[in-house]
Design an enzyme around this catalytic site. Structure first.
Site, PDB file in Angstrom:
ATOM      1  N   SER A  69       0.791  -1.236   0.000  1.00 52.16           N
ATOM      2  CA  SER A  69       0.000   0.000   0.000  1.00 52.16           C
ATOM      3  C   SER A  69       0.822   1.284   0.000  1.00 52.16           C
ATOM      4  O   SER A  69       0.241   2.367  -0.085  1.00 52.16           O
ATOM      5  CB  SER A  69      -0.962   0.014   1.180  1.00 52.16           C
ATOM      6  OG  SER A  69      -2.092  -0.775   0.903  1.00 52.16           O
TER       7      SER A  69
ATOM      8  N   SER B  96      -5.464   4.069   4.303  1.00 56.06           N
ATOM      9  CA  SER B  96      -5.052   2.952   3.445  1.00 56.06           C
ATOM     10  C   SER B  96      -6.251   2.192   2.890  1.00 56.06           C
ATOM     11  O   SER B  96      -6.235   0.964   2.758  1.00 56.06           O
ATOM     12  CB  SER B  96      -4.105   2.001   4.165  1.00 56.06           C
ATOM     13  OG  SER B  96      -3.286   1.313   3.242  1.00 56.06           O
TER      14      SER B  96
ATOM     15  N   GLU C 197      -6.028  -3.079  -6.355  1.00 53.98           N
ATOM     16  CA  GLU C 197      -6.205  -3.700  -5.058  1.00 53.98           C
ATOM     17  C   GLU C 197      -7.283  -4.789  -5.174  1.00 53.98           C
ATOM     18  O   GLU C 197      -8.286  -4.588  -5.864  1.00 53.98           O
ATOM     19  CB  GLU C 197      -6.677  -2.665  -4.016  1.00 53.98           C
ATOM     20  CG  GLU C 197      -5.585  -1.783  -3.476  1.00 53.98           C
ATOM     21  CD  GLU C 197      -4.714  -2.491  -2.449  1.00 53.98           C
ATOM     22  OE1 GLU C 197      -4.747  -3.747  -2.373  1.00 53.98           O
ATOM     23  OE2 GLU C 197      -4.001  -1.794  -1.724  1.00 53.98           O
TER      24      GLU C 197
ATOM     25  N   LYS D 128       3.333   6.711   4.743  1.00 52.39           N
ATOM     26  CA  LYS D 128       2.391   5.754   4.148  1.00 52.39           C
ATOM     27  C   LYS D 128       2.944   4.356   4.358  1.00 52.39           C
ATOM     28  O   LYS D 128       4.056   4.050   3.942  1.00 52.39           O
ATOM     29  CB  LYS D 128       2.210   6.010   2.645  1.00 52.39           C
ATOM     30  CG  LYS D 128       1.215   5.042   2.008  1.00 52.39           C
ATOM     31  CD  LYS D 128      -0.196   5.308   2.505  1.00 52.39           C
ATOM     32  CE  LYS D 128      -1.118   4.086   2.308  1.00 52.39           C
ATOM     33  NZ  LYS D 128      -0.961   3.072   3.380  1.00 52.39           N
ATOM     34  N   THR D 129       2.144   3.518   5.008  1.00 52.27           N
ATOM     35  CA  THR D 129       2.535   2.150   5.288  1.00 52.27           C
ATOM     36  C   THR D 129       2.073   1.208   4.186  1.00 52.27           C
ATOM     37  O   THR D 129       1.273   1.565   3.327  1.00 52.27           O
ATOM     38  CB  THR D 129       1.937   1.671   6.616  1.00 52.27           C
ATOM     39  OG1 THR D 129       0.508   1.804   6.532  1.00 52.27           O
ATOM     40  CG2 THR D 129       2.460   2.481   7.785  1.00 52.27           C
ATOM     41  N   GLY D 130       2.563  -0.018   4.259  1.00 55.06           N
ATOM     42  CA  GLY D 130       2.116  -1.060   3.343  1.00 55.06           C
ATOM     43  C   GLY D 130       2.335  -2.426   3.965  1.00 55.06           C
ATOM     44  O   GLY D 130       3.348  -2.656   4.626  1.00 55.06           O
TER      45      GLY D 130
END
Length: 324
Positions: A102, A162, A198, A266-268
């Site tokens: 993400s 997210s 996604e 921003k995480t993923g």
């Protein structure tokens, strides 16, 4: 830590950002089905699973500690960090490929707004069942199917929450994965490979380039959007607010940052091979921002991610900058 002339460092950084301008809790993403091979529009790439870690100007102690964290967590760690005022940097596996998961949402939202006036944030886009159903984690758009949301709302949902459905809406508006791939190439990013929506964009296999990027490419891309002149100043302020408003990274880079530092990230999370990432711009209370990407994975397909690994890496790296 090596120090460079401030003016020269700004020239180096400006060149990097200009190239990027021409040239971020778990996300809940699972990808049960395989996807097609990367689009022919994607740049050619080769796997980069096992190059030697790249050097740091923070000295061998930091490099040794990063290697020790890899051993302690049984994980592979990629780091690219740069002080935007001095050019001082940390690089560890900075050019190895990791699943971006993400984190790609931060690039997509920014690329969509390149060259657009602030009024573009108020454009309303339809939220369809095709965007949301089966997309997985969609806490915002899951309640908005059949309605319209503004780009401002969708960007906040995709970057701060997210939200997978929000990403799909923005990606559809951009023209789909091939269009995002082409747009990234236009900005100079010939590393990041996009070929899916996604939740399929999370499906990756270590050693294969599909749906991967590198710490350097992701850090440079977010830096250009958050700190460069790629975005209109009014749009850039909103973009940065999406990063600083993240609700999915309290345990990652933000948890490792010194007290009083502001983190926009921003995480993923790919849901396989213990993949967990965070790409951030970090503002010290009295200094220039530091750009930091931390990408991690583990050897087993069913291995779990660990936020504390990213927090420990961030504490080590940002602590080194703070002590310079």
């Amino acid at each position: 830590m090596a120090r460079h002339g401030r003016g020269a460092a700004w020239l180096v950084l400006a060149s990097a950002l200009a190239l990027a301008a021409c040239s971020a809790a778990s996300d809940g993403e699972v990808s049960p089905a395989p996807t097609a091979a990367p689009s022919s529009a994607a740049p050619e790439a080769t796997p980069s699973a096992e190059p030697a870690p790249t050097p740091s100007d923070l000295g061998p102690g930091v490099a040794d500690e990063l290697a020790a964290l890899e051993a302690a967590y049984d994980a592979r760690v990629g780091v690219h960090a740069v002080d935007t005022a001095t050019g001082d940097h940390v690089e560890h596996r900075a050019d190895e490929r990791f699943a971006y998961a993400s984190t790609i949402k931060a690039l997509a939202a920014g690329v969509l707004l390149r060259g657009q006036p602030a009024s573009a944030l108020d454009e309303a886009l339809p939220v369809t069942a095709e965007d949301v159903e089966g997309a997985g984690w969609s806490p915002v758009t899951g309640t908005r199917v059949g309605t319209a949301m503004t780009v401002r709302e969708l960007g906040a949902a995709a970057v701060s929450r997210s939200d997978n459905g929000a990403f799909n809406v923005l990606l559809r508006h951009l023209g789909g994965p091939e269009a995002l791939q082409a747009a990234l190439v236009e900005t100079g990013d010939t590393t990041t490979l996009v070929d899916a929506w996604e939740p399929e964009l999370n499906r990756f296999t270590p050693g294969e380039p599909a749906r991967t990027s590198t710490p350097r490419a992701l850090a440079d891309g977010v830096a250009a959007l958050a700190l460069g002149d790629t975005l209109d100043p009014g749009v850039r302020a909103v973009y940065v607010s999406w990063l600083t408003g993240s609700t999915t990274g309290d345990g990652t880079i933000r948890a490792g940052a010194p007290d009083g530092w502001t983190v926009g990230s921003k995480t993923g999370t790919a849901g396989r091979y213990g993949s967990r990432n965070d790409v951030a711009v970090v503002w010290p209370p009295d200094g220039a921002p530091i750009v930091l990407a931390v990408l991690t994975d583990r050897p087993g397909m069913d291995d779990e991610p660990d936020d504390s690994l990213l927090a420990d890496v961030a504490a080590l790296v940002l602590g080194a900058f703070a002590g310079a």
